[in-house]
Motif scaffolding. Structure first.
Motif, short mmCIF file in Angstrom:
data_model
loop_
_atom_site.label_atom_id
_atom_site.label_comp_id
_atom_site.label_asym_id
_atom_site.label_seq_id
_atom_site.Cartn_x
_atom_site.Cartn_y
_atom_site.Cartn_z
N THR A 50 3.57 2.51 2.51
CA THR A 50 3.36 2.46 3.85
C THR A 50 2.82 1.05 4.43
O THR A 50 2.88 0.90 5.59
N MET A 51 2.87 0.11 3.47
CA MET A 51 2.68 -1.45 3.92
C MET A 51 3.22 -2.30 2.84
O MET A 51 3.07 -2.04 1.79
N ASP B 37 0.94 5.66 0.15
CA ASP B 37 -0.11 6.83 0.46
C ASP B 37 -0.06 7.50 -1.03
O ASP B 37 0.37 7.24 -2.00
N ASN C 267 -8.27 -7.57 6.55
CA ASN C 267 -8.68 -6.23 7.10
C ASN C 267 -7.54 -5.08 6.25
O ASN C 267 -6.70 -5.61 5.62
N ALA C 268 -7.88 -3.90 6.72
CA ALA C 268 -6.97 -3.09 6.09
C ALA C 268 -5.51 -2.90 6.29
O ALA C 268 -4.70 -2.54 5.55
N GLN C 269 -5.14 -3.61 7.52
CA GLN C 269 -4.08 -3.99 7.95
C GLN C 269 -3.18 -5.07 7.21
O GLN C 269 -1.85 -5.44 7.44
N GLY C 270 -4.01 -6.08 6.32
CA GLY C 270 -3.37 -7.00 5.77
C GLY C 270 -3.60 -8.45 6.66
O GLY C 270 -2.92 -9.48 5.96
N SER C 271 -4.21 -8.29 7.65
CA SER C 271 -4.74 -9.64 8.47
C SER C 271 -5.77 -10.36 8.06
O SER C 271 -6.81 -9.74 7.70
N LYS D 265 0.97 -1.28 0.08
CA LYS D 265 -0.06 -0.16 0.02
C LYS D 265 0.83 1.16 0.13
O LYS D 265 1.80 1.21 0.55
N ASN E 39 -11.67 -3.13 4.03
CA ASN E 39 -11.25 -4.67 4.02
C ASN E 39 -11.04 -4.94 2.43
O ASN E 39 -11.50 -4.21 1.63
N LEU F 258 3.48 -6.75 2.75
CA LEU F 258 3.32 -8.01 3.42
C LEU F 258 3.61 -9.07 2.47
O LEU F 258 3.14 -8.82 1.23
N THR G 277 -11.55 -3.36 -2.64
CA THR G 277 -12.05 -3.20 -1.19
C THR G 277 -13.28 -2.74 -1.03
O THR G 277 -13.90 -2.15 -2.00
#
Length: 275
Positions: A110-111, A104, A158-162, A102, A142, A113, A137
């Motif tokens: 910013t992410m 910005d 989720n938005a954090q990749g979990s 991800k 999500n 994984l 999304t």
């Protein structure tokens, strides 16, 4: 369309770059991945570009793909940030490694994984990987990934990749759609229809399962694509026509004919509705 007093006409604008793929439209920008190949070094370099739909100016998004990375999926978000699934080919095990990335709006990462494990088919953990066919999304942020291969499934993060949950997909799916109110649907072949049509199937994040289905979408030749329209509507390109699907009335009405607009529907990769 006939009877409303108006016809659609096409204007064509050239794009910067050599090889457009994975196009996605958000707001006033159409993003796409591009490739440059250096004959001398025999290496490919990828970049993300966009077309400003207000000024029709071509720009480069300030995010650099790593050497050897290709873009499996690209999702443009409302705040001008990007969600990407870059892939890297591994010569050692002859498999792809996928990353969920991800940025910005300024292109800063910013992410990142390793998403390869999410793409194992079914519950197998024996390096039997599928591939990401589509990504979308919802209104809560999500992330939904359609995994294709010997077995199909939908992975929801989720938005954090979990990982939130996974769903087996028993239907042959062309992709995923998002409605104007932020819900995500599978766009699939409707095996229960008598005319070989398509359907939309809601993916319910609260129930962690499939919700209501919406059938009656004509199945034309080639790929079937979709884009958000009104709050309860989805635009669907199928065959030579563009349709508007009303999720409340469950009706599918034609909007335009691509051929009449001098557009080859086989070449359409993405579309959006402007104001």
């Amino acid at each position: 369309t006939a009877g409303d007093g108006f016809v659609y006409t096409a204007e064509f604008k050239g794009l910067a770059g050599n090889s457009l793929e994975k196009a996605d439209v958000q707001g006033n920008r159409m993003y796409y991945a591009d490739w440059d190949y250096d004959e001398e070094s025999q290496t490919s370099t990828g970049s993300i570009k966009y077309l400003d739909l207000d000024t029709l100016a071509n720009e480069t998004f300030p995010f650099a793909l790593a050497e050897g990375e290709s873009v499996a999926c690209l999702q443009a978000l409302e705040d001008k940030s990007l969600l990407l699934l870059p892939a890297v080919w591994n010569e050692n095990d002859m498999n792809q490694t996928y990353f969920l990335v991800k940025t910005d709006g300024s292109g800063t990462e910013t992410m990142r994984l390793d998403a390869t494990g999410f793409l194992t088919e079914g519950s197998a953990q024996d390096l039997n990987y599928g591939y990401p066919q589509a990504m979308q999304t919802d209104a809560e942020g999500n992330i939904y990934i359609l995994v294709s291969g010997m077995e199909e499934k939908v992975v929801v993060l989720n938005a954090q990749g979990s990982l939130l949950f996974e769903l087996a997909n028993q239907n042959w799916s062309q992709g995923m759609c998002r409605s104007g109110d932020g819900r995500v649907f599978l766009l699939s072949y409707d095996s229960g229809s008598e005319d070989g049509s398509c359907m939309l199937q809601y993916i319910d994040p609260k129930a962690k399962g499939y919700g209501e289905s919406f059938g009656g979408i004509p199945m034309g030749n080639g790929s079937v694509l979709c884009a958000a329209s009104g709050e309860k509507e989805i635009l669907i390109s199928s065959g030579n026509s563009l349709y508007r699907y009303d999720l409340e009335g469950k009706t599918c009405e034609p909007v335009l004919n691509w051929i009449n607009c001098d557009v080859n529907s086989d070449e359409v990769q993405a579309f959006t509705q402007l104001e």
